[in-house]
Design an enzyme around this catalytic site. Structure first.
Site, PDB file in Angstrom:
ATOM      1  N   ASP A   1      65.607  73.555  35.919  1.00  0.00           N
ATOM      2  CA  ASP A   1      66.779  74.347  35.507  1.00  0.00           C
ATOM      3  C   ASP A   1      66.340  75.468  34.557  1.00  0.00           C
ATOM      4  O   ASP A   1      65.270  75.399  33.948  1.00  0.00           O
ATOM      5  CB  ASP A   1      67.769  73.462  34.729  1.00  0.00           C
ATOM      6  CG  ASP A   1      68.580  72.538  35.636  1.00  0.00           C
ATOM      7  OD1 ASP A   1      68.487  72.638  36.863  1.00  0.00           O
ATOM      8  OD2 ASP A   1      69.316  71.698  35.074  1.00  0.00           O
TER       9      ASP A   1
ATOM     10  N   HIS B   1      80.674  78.674  42.242  1.00  0.00           N
ATOM     11  CA  HIS B   1      82.008  78.276  42.707  1.00  0.00           C
ATOM     12  C   HIS B   1      82.879  79.506  42.855  1.00  0.00           C
ATOM     13  O   HIS B   1      84.097  79.404  42.967  1.00  0.00           O
ATOM     14  CB  HIS B   1      82.672  77.315  41.705  1.00  0.00           C
ATOM     15  CG  HIS B   1      81.715  76.325  41.131  1.00  0.00           C
ATOM     16  ND1 HIS B   1      81.032  76.543  39.968  1.00  0.00           N
ATOM     17  CD2 HIS B   1      81.290  75.145  41.603  1.00  0.00           C
ATOM     18  CE1 HIS B   1      80.231  75.524  39.728  1.00  0.00           C
ATOM     19  NE2 HIS B   1      80.363  74.663  40.700  1.00  0.00           N
TER      20      HIS B   1
ATOM     21  N   ARG C   1      66.849  78.531  42.810  1.00  0.00           N
ATOM     22  CA  ARG C   1      68.310  78.460  42.709  1.00  0.00           C
ATOM     23  C   ARG C   1      68.759  79.707  41.955  1.00  0.00           C
ATOM     24  O   ARG C   1      68.179  80.038  40.915  1.00  0.00           O
ATOM     25  CB  ARG C   1      68.732  77.225  41.930  1.00  0.00           C
ATOM     26  CG  ARG C   1      70.228  77.197  41.605  1.00  0.00           C
ATOM     27  CD  ARG C   1      70.587  76.193  40.503  1.00  0.00           C
ATOM     28  NE  ARG C   1      70.276  74.829  40.856  1.00  0.00           N
ATOM     29  CZ  ARG C   1      69.954  73.884  39.968  1.00  0.00           C
ATOM     30  NH1 ARG C   1      69.872  74.172  38.676  1.00  0.00           N
ATOM     31  NH2 ARG C   1      69.700  72.674  40.362  1.00  0.00           N
TER      32      ARG C   1
ATOM     33  N   GLY D   1      74.528  81.898  35.227  1.00  0.00           N
ATOM     34  CA  GLY D   1      73.986  81.702  33.874  1.00  0.00           C
ATOM     35  C   GLY D   1      75.117  81.310  32.940  1.00  0.00           C
ATOM     36  O   GLY D   1      76.204  81.886  32.986  1.00  0.00           O
TER      37      GLY D   1
ATOM     38  N   ARG E   1      80.846  72.915  30.509  1.00  0.00           N
ATOM     39  CA  ARG E   1      81.709  72.869  31.700  1.00  0.00           C
ATOM     40  C   ARG E   1      83.162  73.127  31.330  1.00  0.00           C
ATOM     41  O   ARG E   1      83.871  73.843  32.016  1.00  0.00           O
ATOM     42  CB  ARG E   1      81.600  71.511  32.389  1.00  0.00           C
ATOM     43  CG  ARG E   1      80.265  71.224  33.012  1.00  0.00           C
ATOM     44  CD  ARG E   1      79.960  72.028  34.259  1.00  0.00           C
ATOM     45  NE  ARG E   1      79.496  73.389  34.058  1.00  0.00           N
ATOM     46  CZ  ARG E   1      78.253  73.749  33.720  1.00  0.00           C
ATOM     47  NH1 ARG E   1      77.331  72.850  33.532  1.00  0.00           N
ATOM     48  NH2 ARG E   1      77.918  75.023  33.587  1.00  0.00           N
TER      49      ARG E   1
END
Ligand code: FDA
Length: 301
Positions: free
Chosen positions: A125, A218, A175, A179, A280
């Site tokens: 990541d 998304h 990927r 950000g 999130r």
């Protein structure tokens, strides 16, 4: 995002942890490896691939780095034993990037070597901009040692990203995401339109370089543009995949799958759920409502 959302987002550190935990449950598989395995099994049954992330970051104690390596090795073996379609994602600072680069390199290499023996893959990541160069060095050094079952992440909000694509080794596995960290405007685009344009440019540059690309978003606008590129270049499904986070926009997940694309879900688990959950929640347009509802007396969230 509204001013109200921004105000609630800024106040999140003041919200009691049990409430944060309750409203962020959808984003986390649970605290244990068994919970992560169960979540991956359910996703696989729906035709979705997974990547498992053991929550933890900013480690400054070498003993915790050892622990992170052990936990990830256990996860790789559990995924193999259960015959699940899932790789793993790691945070470099959980592997000691902020302690010592060589320590981090050795531990990540040990994981990648074991993953190779198990026929699996490790995604590194990308964290905040203080880690970008070192993380890319880590990836380049692993690839230079002949390790192919490893990939990295580039962030479309960073101004440097197109230059970083050019400096990747051949046939990179990358990927691309927008950000998530708060970066200064001299390093990062702030405007959604520019970030999305840079996202599309990065995808094009990576496809030009023969990369395998994980399109992690998304945002329907980004998905639309990525699908256009895939069609235009007549890419095979094995040359790319879409990626989404656990608990986010499941209807969009189904649309992408129905259109014939492969999709991988990011499955975080572990006791260190707090920092990830805050990130999130801040992105969730309904966050303020969820928090306020959960704080009402008698609420079960
Ligand atoms: P955007 O934030 O514009 O969201 C688009 C829409 O999706 C929103 O309007 C909303 O409707 C919905 N949405 C997004 N997040 C939501 C949430 N939490 N809850 C509810 N709805 C939500 N970042 C990073 O810096 N380093 C990394 O290594 C990774 N890794 C990573 C892996 C995967 C698989 C994904 C999908 C994402 C990441 N990210 C990341 C996070 C990424 O940078 C970014 O912060 C989020 O994906 C949100 O950006 P979107 O592209 O979804 O767009």
């Amino acid at each position: 995002m509204s001013v109200f959302h921004t105000l609630v987002a800024r106040s999140l550190p003041l919200v009691p942890r049990p409430i944060v935990r309750r409203v962020s449950q959808r984003y986390i598989a649970g605290e244990t490896l068994a919970a992560a395995v169960a979540t991956v099994r359910a996703l696989n049954a729906e035709g979705l691939m997974a990547t498992v992330d053991i929550l933890g970051e900013s480690v400054h104690d070498a003993a915790l780095v050892e622990q992170a390596l052990r936990d990830y090795l256990d996860a790789l073996h559990a995924l193999r034993d259960a015959r699940l379609d899932s790789n793993v994602s790691i945070k470099p600072t959980n592997f000691g990037l902020k302690i010592d680069f060589d320590l981090c390199y050795e531990k990540v290499k040990a994981l990648v070597v074991e993953a190779r023996a198990l026929g699996n893959f490790v995604r590194i990541d990308m964290e905040d901009s203080s880690c970008t160069s070192a993380t890319l060095d880590l990836y380049r050094r692993l690839r230079a040692e002949g390790l192919e079952n490893v990939g990295v992440v580039l962030q479309a909000y960073l101004r440097r990203t197109l230059a970083d694509v050019a400096a990747l080794p051949d046939r990179p596995n990358v990927r691309v995401c927008k950000g998530i960290y708060v970066e200064p405007p001299d390093l990062a685009f702030k405007e959604r339109g520019l970030i999305n344009r840079n996202f599309a440019q990065a995808l094009q540059a990576l496809f030009d370089r023969g990369a395998y690309v994980g399109i992690a978003t998304h945002d329907e606008e980004v998905v639309y543009e990525a699908q256009r590129l895939v069609r235009e270049r007549r890419l095979e499904p094995r040359q790319y995949e879409f990626q989404m986070l656990l608990g986010v926009r499941e209807p969009l997940r189904r649309v992408i799958r129905r259109d014939g694309h492969r999709l991988r879900v990011y499955v975080p688990y572990g006791p260190q759920w707090y920092a990830y959950s805050l990130r999130r929640l801040k992105e969730n347009p309904q966050m303020a409502g969820y928090i306020l509802a959960a704080m009402l007396p008698g609420s079960k969230g």
